[in-house]
Write a protein that holds these residues in place. Structure first.
Motif, PDB file in Angstrom:
ATOM      1  N   ASP A 133       0.855  -1.192   0.000  1.00  0.00           N
ATOM      2  CA  ASP A 133       0.000   0.000   0.000  1.00  0.00           C
ATOM      3  C   ASP A 133       0.894   1.245   0.000  1.00  0.00           C
ATOM      4  O   ASP A 133       1.449   1.632   1.032  1.00  0.00           O
ATOM      5  CB  ASP A 133      -0.897  -0.019   1.236  1.00  0.00           C
ATOM      6  CG  ASP A 133      -1.981   1.052   1.159  1.00  0.00           C
ATOM      7  OD1 ASP A 133      -1.789   2.023   0.398  1.00  0.00           O
ATOM      8  OD2 ASP A 133      -2.978   0.924   1.877  1.00  0.00           O
ATOM      9  N   ILE A 134       0.992   1.894  -1.173  1.00  0.00           N
ATOM     10  CA  ILE A 134       1.881   3.047  -1.302  1.00  0.00           C
ATOM     11  C   ILE A 134       1.357   4.242  -0.507  1.00  0.00           C
ATOM     12  O   ILE A 134       2.127   4.954   0.149  1.00  0.00           O
ATOM     13  CB  ILE A 134       2.059   3.422  -2.787  1.00  0.00           C
ATOM     14  CG1 ILE A 134       2.739   2.270  -3.539  1.00  0.00           C
ATOM     15  CG2 ILE A 134       2.885   4.700  -2.935  1.00  0.00           C
ATOM     16  CD1 ILE A 134       2.907   2.531  -5.024  1.00  0.00           C
ATOM     17  N   ASP A 135       0.030   4.460  -0.541  1.00  0.00           N
ATOM     18  CA  ASP A 135      -0.530   5.587   0.211  1.00  0.00           C
ATOM     19  C   ASP A 135      -0.253   5.448   1.697  1.00  0.00           C
ATOM     20  O   ASP A 135       0.098   6.426   2.379  1.00  0.00           O
ATOM     21  CB  ASP A 135      -2.040   5.685  -0.038  1.00  0.00           C
ATOM     22  CG  ASP A 135      -2.356   6.104  -1.467  1.00  0.00           C
ATOM     23  OD1 ASP A 135      -1.494   6.784  -2.080  1.00  0.00           O
ATOM     24  OD2 ASP A 135      -3.442   5.757  -1.971  1.00  0.00           O
ATOM     25  N   ARG A 136      -0.406   4.265   2.212  1.00  0.00           N
ATOM     26  CA  ARG A 136      -0.140   4.034   3.631  1.00  0.00           C
ATOM     27  C   ARG A 136       1.338   4.245   3.938  1.00  0.00           C
ATOM     28  O   ARG A 136       1.693   4.811   4.971  1.00  0.00           O
ATOM     29  CB  ARG A 136      -0.563   2.620   4.002  1.00  0.00           C
ATOM     30  CG  ARG A 136      -0.367   2.307   5.484  1.00  0.00           C
ATOM     31  CD  ARG A 136      -0.664   0.863   5.770  1.00  0.00           C
ATOM     32  NE  ARG A 136      -0.324   0.530   7.141  1.00  0.00           N
ATOM     33  CZ  ARG A 136      -0.276  -0.711   7.631  1.00  0.00           C
ATOM     34  NH1 ARG A 136      -0.565  -1.752   6.804  1.00  0.00           N
ATOM     35  NH2 ARG A 136       0.031  -0.937   8.884  1.00  0.00           N
ATOM     36  N   ALA A 137       2.195   3.833   3.026  1.00  0.00           N
ATOM     37  CA  ALA A 137       3.633   4.010   3.227  1.00  0.00           C
ATOM     38  C   ALA A 137       3.995   5.498   3.270  1.00  0.00           C
ATOM     39  O   ALA A 137       4.791   5.938   4.108  1.00  0.00           O
ATOM     40  CB  ALA A 137       4.401   3.300   2.125  1.00  0.00           C
ATOM     41  N   GLN A 138       3.406   6.305   2.365  1.00  0.00           N
ATOM     42  CA  GLN A 138       3.701   7.737   2.371  1.00  0.00           C
ATOM     43  C   GLN A 138       3.207   8.405   3.646  1.00  0.00           C
ATOM     44  O   GLN A 138       3.896   9.251   4.223  1.00  0.00           O
ATOM     45  CB  GLN A 138       3.060   8.391   1.150  1.00  0.00           C
ATOM     46  CG  GLN A 138       3.746   8.030  -0.169  1.00  0.00           C
ATOM     47  CD  GLN A 138       3.056   8.675  -1.363  1.00  0.00           C
ATOM     48  OE1 GLN A 138       1.883   8.376  -1.631  1.00  0.00           O
ATOM     49  NE2 GLN A 138       3.768   9.548  -2.053  1.00  0.00           N
ATOM     50  N   LYS A 139       2.011   8.039   4.098  1.00  0.00           N
ATOM     51  CA  LYS A 139       1.476   8.611   5.339  1.00  0.00           C
ATOM     52  C   LYS A 139       2.357   8.230   6.530  1.00  0.00           C
ATOM     53  O   LYS A 139       2.548   9.029   7.457  1.00  0.00           O
ATOM     54  CB  LYS A 139       0.037   8.138   5.556  1.00  0.00           C
ATOM     55  CG  LYS A 139      -0.951   8.706   4.547  1.00  0.00           C
ATOM     56  CD  LYS A 139      -2.364   8.175   4.798  1.00  0.00           C
ATOM     57  CE  LYS A 139      -3.336   8.720   3.762  1.00  0.00           C
ATOM     58  NZ  LYS A 139      -4.717   8.188   3.954  1.00  0.00           N
ATOM     59  N   THR A 140       2.877   7.023   6.501  1.00  0.00           N
ATOM     60  CA  THR A 140       3.754   6.585   7.599  1.00  0.00           C
ATOM     61  C   THR A 140       5.028   7.420   7.638  1.00  0.00           C
ATOM     62  O   THR A 140       5.490   7.839   8.696  1.00  0.00           O
ATOM     63  CB  THR A 140       4.098   5.099   7.426  1.00  0.00           C
ATOM     64  OG1 THR A 140       2.884   4.335   7.417  1.00  0.00           O
ATOM     65  CG2 THR A 140       4.987   4.619   8.560  1.00  0.00           C
ATOM     66  N   LEU A 141       5.610   7.670   6.468  1.00  0.00           N
ATOM     67  CA  LEU A 141       6.823   8.492   6.410  1.00  0.00           C
ATOM     68  C   LEU A 141       6.551   9.905   6.919  1.00  0.00           C
ATOM     69  O   LEU A 141       7.350  10.476   7.680  1.00  0.00           O
ATOM     70  CB  LEU A 141       7.359   8.544   4.974  1.00  0.00           C
ATOM     71  CG  LEU A 141       8.006   7.263   4.433  1.00  0.00           C
ATOM     72  CD1 LEU A 141       8.351   7.442   2.960  1.00  0.00           C
ATOM     73  CD2 LEU A 141       9.258   6.909   5.225  1.00  0.00           C
ATOM     74  N   LEU A 142       5.425  10.499   6.527  1.00  0.00           N
ATOM     75  CA  LEU A 142       5.095  11.841   6.982  1.00  0.00           C
ATOM     76  C   LEU A 142       4.807  11.864   8.475  1.00  0.00           C
ATOM     77  O   LEU A 142       5.094  12.863   9.159  1.00  0.00           O
ATOM     78  CB  LEU A 142       3.890  12.371   6.202  1.00  0.00           C
ATOM     79  CG  LEU A 142       4.131  12.645   4.712  1.00  0.00           C
ATOM     80  CD1 LEU A 142       2.829  13.044   4.030  1.00  0.00           C
ATOM     81  CD2 LEU A 142       5.180  13.725   4.526  1.00  0.00           C
TER      82      LEU A 142
END
Length: 281
Positions: free
Chosen positions: A197-206
């Motif tokens: 899940d790319i969206d979840r990965a980006q939110k995790t980084l932020l």
């Protein structure tokens, strides 16, 4: 006709008279030379102190340059005084000045590289592309500035190695100063499987960036897809910190990103369903 003793006496008297004349003449010259030396020495010292104090009133003027210019003025006055003293005794000063010029030219040609370093040192101290305590990279030379001299600059590399670089080398190449602007940008990049899940990965980084106090809120951190592979996606977290916090923040954020993705990124694709023939067996 004077007798021989009388001739000798007359000769001696004439010699003594001439000697006394020379003594009186050179006595005045010697006294004048001593007075000139004393006055010249005092004027040279006064000029040195005045130049040093005057340059100190210029905001940001380097201490090394203050010493250098004040010393140049002092020695220039002393050389002029010595030439004037020699002129008191009838010495042809024009030939002395010509000899000094020729000697200066010969010394300049012999010390051409050294003079280049001095000129480069003056330019570095005047224009200040780097200051003590700043981390710079100039060609193959990189390190924290510890001392800027007229001939060479001393640096300390990131692994603690002492580096002395000629000023001409530092002046003739582009300087990358990592400290001067006060802030630095950092990219933390990691790869996940393209099936995650790319969206979840980006939110995790932020989220982990938002939890770090050393990361600046303006410009705001961003997370984006950096590149695509056959089976992987490279994600990058880009943020800004102060230059002093650059390395420590990078180390901590890389570790936290790895820990946060242990529950998100599946290292291998999900196993394919077996073919119907395999299920019947």
């Amino acid at each position: 006709m004077p007798t021989d003793p009388q001739s000798a006496l007359i000769t001696i008297q004439a010699g003594l008279a001439q000697l006394s004349t020379l003594i009186v003449s050179y006595s005045f010259s010697a006294v004048g030379a001593v007075i000139l030396l004393v006055v010249g020495y005092l004027v040279a010292g006064l000029a040195e102190r005045s130049i040093y104090a005057g340059l100190g009133h210029i905001h940001g003027f380097d201490e090394t340059l203050r010493h250098f210019f004040s010393q140049v003025v002092r020695y220039a006055i002393l050389i002029l005084v010595v030439i004037m003293v020699l002129g008191q005794f009838g010495v042809q000063t024009a030939s002395i000045i010509a000899a000094i010029g020729a000697a200066g030219l010969a010394i300049g040609l012999a010390l051409q590289g050294t003079l280049q370093n001095i000129a480069a040192g003056i330019m570095l101290l005047a224009l200040r592309p780097f200051r003590i305590g700043e981390y710079v990279e100039v060609g193959a030379i990189a390190g924290t500035i510890e001392e800027i001299g007229l001939f060479a600059t001393k640096l300390r590399s990131v692994d603690g190695v002492y580096v002395m670089a000629p000023n001409s080398t530092l002046w003739n190449q582009p300087v990358r100063n990592f400290t001067r602007n006060g802030v630095r940008r950092t990219d933390v990049t990691l790869s996940i499987g393209s099936w995650n899940d790319i969206d979840r990965a980006q939110k995790t980084l932020l989220a982990i960036a938002a939890a770090e106090k050393r990361i600046r809120r303006e410009p705001a951190p961003i997370a984006f897809v950096a590149s695509l592979g056959d089976t992987t996606v490279s994600l990058t977290l880009r943020y800004w910190t102060s230059a002093a916090d650059y390395f420590s923040t990078q180390i901590d954020m890389t570790k936290r990103a790895k820990q946060a993705f242990e529950g998100i990124s599946i290292p291998l694709p999900p196993p394919e369903m077996p073919a119907p023939e395999a299920r019947k067996q």
